[in-house]
Write an enzyme that holds these catalytic residues in place. Structure first.
Site, PDB file in Angstrom:
ATOM      1  N   GLU A  92     -68.165  18.681   1.217  1.00 16.24           N
ATOM      2  CA  GLU A  92     -68.532  20.080   0.937  1.00 16.24           C
ATOM      3  C   GLU A  92     -69.259  20.072  -0.391  1.00 16.24           C
ATOM      4  O   GLU A  92     -68.638  19.850  -1.431  1.00 16.24           O
ATOM      5  CB  GLU A  92     -67.272  20.953   0.840  1.00 16.24           C
ATOM      6  CG  GLU A  92     -66.454  21.048   2.107  1.00 16.24           C
ATOM      7  CD  GLU A  92     -67.185  21.774   3.230  1.00 16.24           C
ATOM      8  OE1 GLU A  92     -68.143  22.516   2.946  1.00 16.24           O
ATOM      9  OE2 GLU A  92     -66.798  21.570   4.386  1.00 16.24           O
ATOM     10  N   GLU A 127     -64.744  22.470   7.252  1.00 16.58           N
ATOM     11  CA  GLU A 127     -63.321  22.677   6.996  1.00 16.58           C
ATOM     12  C   GLU A 127     -62.914  23.963   7.705  1.00 16.58           C
ATOM     13  O   GLU A 127     -63.716  24.606   8.372  1.00 16.58           O
ATOM     14  CB  GLU A 127     -63.075  22.790   5.490  1.00 16.58           C
ATOM     15  CG  GLU A 127     -63.444  21.526   4.733  1.00 16.58           C
ATOM     16  CD  GLU A 127     -63.068  21.572   3.263  1.00 16.58           C
ATOM     17  OE1 GLU A 127     -63.289  22.604   2.622  1.00 16.58           O
ATOM     18  OE2 GLU A 127     -62.530  20.560   2.770  1.00 16.58           O
ATOM     19  N   ASN A 136     -64.119  24.568  -9.974  1.00 13.45           N
ATOM     20  CA  ASN A 136     -64.441  26.006 -10.025  1.00 13.45           C
ATOM     21  C   ASN A 136     -63.338  26.909  -9.469  1.00 13.45           C
ATOM     22  O   ASN A 136     -63.086  27.988  -9.991  1.00 13.45           O
ATOM     23  CB  ASN A 136     -65.784  26.278  -9.346  1.00 13.45           C
ATOM     24  CG  ASN A 136     -65.794  25.933  -7.884  1.00 13.45           C
ATOM     25  OD1 ASN A 136     -65.181  24.957  -7.470  1.00 13.45           O
ATOM     26  ND2 ASN A 136     -66.457  26.728  -7.095  1.00 13.45           N
ATOM     27  N   CYS A 191     -69.441  28.093  -5.296  1.00  9.37           N
ATOM     28  CA  CYS A 191     -70.512  27.453  -4.516  1.00  9.37           C
ATOM     29  C   CYS A 191     -71.195  28.463  -3.592  1.00  9.37           C
ATOM     30  O   CYS A 191     -72.305  28.235  -3.144  1.00  9.37           O
ATOM     31  CB  CYS A 191     -69.935  26.298  -3.707  1.00  9.37           C
ATOM     32  SG  CYS A 191     -68.550  26.816  -2.683  1.00  9.37           S
TER      33      CYS A 191
END
Ligand code: NAD
Length: 481
Positions: free
Chosen positions: A249, A462, A151, A283
């Site tokens: 993630e 992260e 994405n 996301c």
């Protein structure tokens, strides 16, 4: 002639061992425009050999010297910004202006941020009175496996590989097979910047082949993965018995809570951006819009008015607010969810179908921005990640009800809250089950902050020093005085 993407292994751009390729399709035209190596475990093996050979040199190089090389790559990304943005837009379907203003600048910044960040990573010391002193030695792990989605291709690819490299690891990375182009172009820039051979290896190909070979390889002790929750589950199952370090993630189904005391115009404007940016394929997109009942009708009207101005079109045109959906299978998945929403009793307020464009885009994958209401908070449409331009509007009566609906999914990635009431903002933020909470904004990112999700949205964080710590092994050294 169709361009061939190549693997980047041991500093060279090479063909896959099996010499077979996959089609790379431009989603805005539906046409094959390049070929992707269909690599397998043999290519991963070559990458492991190269990374192992490079590790002693790279990990022992003074951090400032490593930083200089990574800063050179950052500068080269900047120099090639237009070319990379065009490649990203063609490969992914996102508007060119978005790739130019967000994706590629962020990839450049990821390099800059971690190239400088690694210099500032400090270590702790724990004195035991006059009897002993402990200090923490933080050492690179060895080879890091980095796997990224389609994405935000170069943006998320670099978000992983750069902290791994900056902290002294060698990397074997796999970009998504759906959007491999900018990772390929990055390999050329790494060569130009003088990154030593074998330090970064990019193996292209399918997840179940190349990705799985990276995850299950015994000489790759750390895996950093961004992608779907189902894939994350498989990776966790495979890596756990090998006791690998894991950063996951994963997916999201993010709520956007609109309270009656919000700054109305800002809330409407940002809710539309949060819903449909990058065709809803982020996301962090706010796909469940929960609105306090007293302003529901007013919000709906203003929201729909704004949605009606969103132009879906050729990603390369400046006036397209939304571009193409990344692939035909993904477009079909989104259209199936639109049908499901109708079956679940949803009332379609806007969009709802594939958009047929003309000329060179006539075979492209476009979907209208789609809005539903009248769906129960716990129906599948409101619980499952669609990852496309589809949002639902749902009214709530009380703060408790809004929180209950917001927290009702398996996911916990991001949430947005719109209120001018400071106490409510803090109270609701504390009670939302999400790793990231935006109050009166969306996608405002400071790269130093922890980034990641709760529940089935992931494991670990992260961002900032978190990523540098993830890619290093901590060792306590205790010295008796
Ligand atoms: P995906 O899980 O299908 O693929 C992600 C990557 O994993 C790709 O490179 C793919 O080739 C690889 N892969 C697939 N199967 C694998 C396997 N068995 N072993 C190892 N690797 C494998 O996800 P996607 O469709 O590319 O991306 C969309 C998903 O990513 C959405 O769920 C979205 O929410 C999520 N996402 C999360 C974040 C985040 O930061 N939390 C960011 C972006 C996207």
């Amino acid at each position: 002639m169709t361009e061939k993407i190549l693997n980047y292994i041991n500093g060279e751009l090479i063909e896959p061992v099996g010499k077979t390729y996959l089609d790379n399709i431009n989603p805005a035209t539906g046409e094959v425009y390049s070929l992707i190596p269909d690599s397998d475990e043999r290519d991963v093996e070559l990458a492991v050999l190269a990374a192992n050979a490079a590790f002693p040199v790279w990990s022992n190089m003074p951090v400032a010297q490593r930083s200089d090389i990574l800063l050179k790559i950052s500068a080269l990304i900047d120099k090639n910004l237009d070319r990379l943005a065009l490649a990203e837009s063609i490969d992914q379907g996102k508007p060119l202006w978005l790739a130019k203003s967000v994706d590629i600048p962020r990839a450049r910044d990821n390099f800059h941020f971690y190239a400088t960040g690694a210099i500032h990573l400090a270590t702790e010391a724990h004195a035991m009175g006059n009897s002993a002193i402990n200090y923490t030695l933080r050492q690179p792990i060895g080879i890091a496996g980095c796997i990224s989605p389609w994405n935000l291709p170069l943006y998320l690819f670099t978000w992983k590989i750069v902290p791994a490299l900056a902290s002294g690891n060698c990397v074997i990375a796999k970009p998504s097979e759906i959007t491999p182009m900018t990772a390929f172009l990055l390999a050329e820039l790494c060569r130009e910047a003088g990154l030593p051979k074998g330090v970064l290896n990019i193996v292209h190909g399918l997840g179940p082949k190349v990705g799985a070979a990276i995850v299950s390889h015994p000489e790759i002790p750390a895996i950093s993965f961004t992608g779907g929750t189902k894939t994350g589950e498989w990776i966790a199952k495979t890596a756990a018995p090998m006791f690998k370090k894991l950063s996951l993630e994963l997916g999201g189904k993010n709520p956007n809570l609109i309270f009656a005391d919000c700054n109305f115009d800002e809330a409407v404007k940002t809710a539309v951006t949060a819903a449909f940016s990058n065709q809803g394929e982020i996301c962090l997109c706010g796909s469940r819009i929960l609105i306090e009942k007293s302003i529901y009708e007013k919000f709906k009207e203003a929201f729909l008015k704004r949605v009606s101005t969103l132009k879906v079109g050729d990603p390369l045109s400046d006036d397209s607010r939304m571009g193409a959906i990344v692939s035909k299978p993904h477009m079909e998945k989104i259209l199936a969810y639109i049908e499901l929403a109708k079956q679940e009793g949803g009332k379609l307020l806007a969009g709802g179908k594939q958009l047929q464009l003309s000329g060179k885009n006539s075979k492209g994958y476009f979907i209208e921005p789609t809005v539903f209401e009248n769906l129960a908070y716990d129906c599948r449409t409101n619980q499952e990640e669609i990852f496309g331009p589809v949002v639902t509007l749902t009214p709530f009566e009380t703060e408790e009800e809004a929180l209950m609906m917001a927290n009702s999914t398996q996911y916990g990635l991001a949430a947005t809250v719109w209120t001018e009431n400071l106490k409510r903002a803090h109270r609701v933020a504390a009670k939302l089950h999400s790793g990231i909470i935006w109050i009166n904004c969306w996608l405002l990112r400071d790269l130093r902050t922890p980034f990641g999700g709760m529940k089935n949205s992931g494991v670990g964080r992260e961002g900032g020093f978190e990523a540098l710590k993830f890619f290093t092994e901590e060792k306590n050294v205790c010295i008796k005085l």
